[in-house]
Every structure is written in C-alpha cells, then in structure tokens.
Design a protein around this motif. Structure first.
Motif, short mmCIF file in Angstrom:
data_model
loop_
_atom_site.label_atom_id
_atom_site.label_comp_id
_atom_site.label_asym_id
_atom_site.label_seq_id
_atom_site.Cartn_x
_atom_site.Cartn_y
_atom_site.Cartn_z
N ARG A 1 0.86 -1.18 0.00
CA ARG A 1 0.00 0.00 0.00
C ARG A 1 0.90 1.23 0.00
NH1 ARG A 1 -2.11 3.75 3.29
NH2 ARG A 1 -4.17 4.53 2.70
N VAL A 2 0.68 2.11 -0.96
CA VAL A 2 1.46 3.33 -1.09
C VAL A 2 0.48 4.49 -0.98
CG1 VAL A 2 3.03 4.66 -2.54
CG2 VAL A 2 3.08 2.15 -2.62
N PRO A 3 0.54 5.27 0.10
CA PRO A 3 -0.44 6.34 0.32
C PRO A 3 -0.54 7.35 -0.81
CG PRO A 3 0.88 6.00 2.29
CD PRO A 3 1.49 5.17 1.20
N THR A 4 0.53 7.54 -1.56
CA THR A 4 0.51 8.53 -2.64
C THR A 4 0.01 7.97 -3.97
OG1 THR A 4 2.84 8.08 -3.11
CG2 THR A 4 2.35 9.92 -1.61
N ARG A 5 -0.27 6.67 -4.03
CA ARG A 5 -0.83 6.05 -5.24
C ARG A 5 -2.30 5.78 -5.02
NH1 ARG A 5 1.60 0.84 -6.78
NH2 ARG A 5 -0.11 0.83 -8.25
N TRP A 6 -3.15 6.36 -5.83
CA TRP A 6 -4.59 6.26 -5.62
C TRP A 6 -5.12 4.84 -5.73
CZ3 TRP A 6 -7.83 4.34 -9.33
CH2 TRP A 6 -7.30 4.25 -10.63
N ASN A 7 -4.50 3.99 -6.52
CA ASN A 7 -5.03 2.64 -6.71
C ASN A 7 -4.28 1.57 -5.90
OD1 ASN A 7 -2.68 2.79 -8.19
ND2 ASN A 7 -3.46 1.59 -9.91
N SER A 8 -3.41 1.96 -5.00
CA SER A 8 -2.64 0.95 -4.27
C SER A 8 -3.50 0.18 -3.28
CB SER A 8 -1.44 1.58 -3.57
OG SER A 8 -1.84 2.42 -2.52
N ASP A 9 -4.57 0.78 -2.76
CA ASP A 9 -5.48 0.04 -1.87
C ASP A 9 -6.11 -1.12 -2.62
OD1 ASP A 9 -5.11 1.59 0.45
OD2 ASP A 9 -6.57 3.07 -0.25
N PHE A 10 -6.53 -0.87 -3.85
CA PHE A 10 -7.12 -1.93 -4.67
C PHE A 10 -6.08 -3.02 -4.93
CE2 PHE A 10 -7.79 -3.95 -8.75
CZ PHE A 10 -9.09 -4.39 -8.64
N ASP A 11 -4.89 -2.63 -5.34
CA ASP A 11 -3.83 -3.61 -5.66
C ASP A 11 -3.48 -4.46 -4.43
OD1 ASP A 11 -3.71 -2.71 -8.26
OD2 ASP A 11 -1.99 -1.39 -7.89
N CYS A 12 -3.40 -3.81 -3.28
CA CYS A 12 -3.05 -4.50 -2.04
C CYS A 12 -4.15 -5.51 -1.67
CB CYS A 12 -2.85 -3.48 -0.93
SG CYS A 12 -2.28 -4.17 0.61
N LEU A 13 -5.38 -5.07 -1.72
CA LEU A 13 -6.50 -5.96 -1.37
C LEU A 13 -6.63 -7.09 -2.38
CD1 LEU A 13 -8.79 -6.49 0.58
CD2 LEU A 13 -10.21 -4.94 -0.79
N ASP A 14 -6.46 -6.78 -3.66
CA ASP A 14 -6.52 -7.80 -4.71
C ASP A 14 -5.45 -8.87 -4.49
OD1 ASP A 14 -7.55 -8.89 -7.15
OD2 ASP A 14 -5.83 -8.02 -8.21
N ALA A 15 -4.24 -8.45 -4.13
CA ALA A 15 -3.16 -9.41 -3.88
C ALA A 15 -3.45 -10.27 -2.66
CB ALA A 15 -1.84 -8.67 -3.71
#
Length: 77
Positions: free
Chosen positions: A22-36
């Motif tokens: 999760r990277v706070p400055t990347r808007w889609n990192s929450d999705f990528d993290c949860l998807d993984a």
C-alpha cells in the motif's frame, strides 16, 4: 469482471509472487493490495493463523474475507 483481458495478461497475473504494498501517494494501491491479499488468501491465512509467526493480529475472520471481496468490487469502479 475479470481483470485479465488476454492470454499475455493472464500469464503476468498468474506469475504474482508477492503481496502488493500500500502506497499512500498512489490512488489505486489500496485496490492492488487488497486484490493481492485475496489472490494469496490461503497463504495469508496460513501465515497469520500460526502464533509462532506473531502475525495473529492480522488474521482475518471469514466475515472479514467476505467483506474484502465486497470492498474489492466497489474499488473496481
């Protein structure tokens, strides 16, 4: 809706070996993290379910995994 659109993409998607960060400055990192985490659900459950690993605080219940699936669907939009 499957994120994989062609055979080349499916090879890339199936070759995941690590959890996304999760990277706070990347808007889609929450999705990528949860998807993984959902992709590696069995492994994550195995690692967080063993007290010796000292990760039990991160172990999700079945209800939390179901909620994760629902959140992922919302984040796809």
């Amino acid at each position: 809706m499957d994120r994989v659109t062609n055979s080349k993409d499916s090879e890339i998607a199936d070759s995941r070996r690590t959890l996304a960060r999760r990277v706070p400055t990347r808007w889609n990192s929450d999705f990528d993290c949860l998807d993984a985490h959902i992709f590696f659900k069995d492994i994550v459950q195995a690692m967080t379910g063993v007290r010796a690993n000292k990760l039990t605080a991160y172990h999700l219940t079945d209800e939390q995994w179901e909620l994760s699936d629902e959140i992922l669907e919302v984040l796809k939009v």
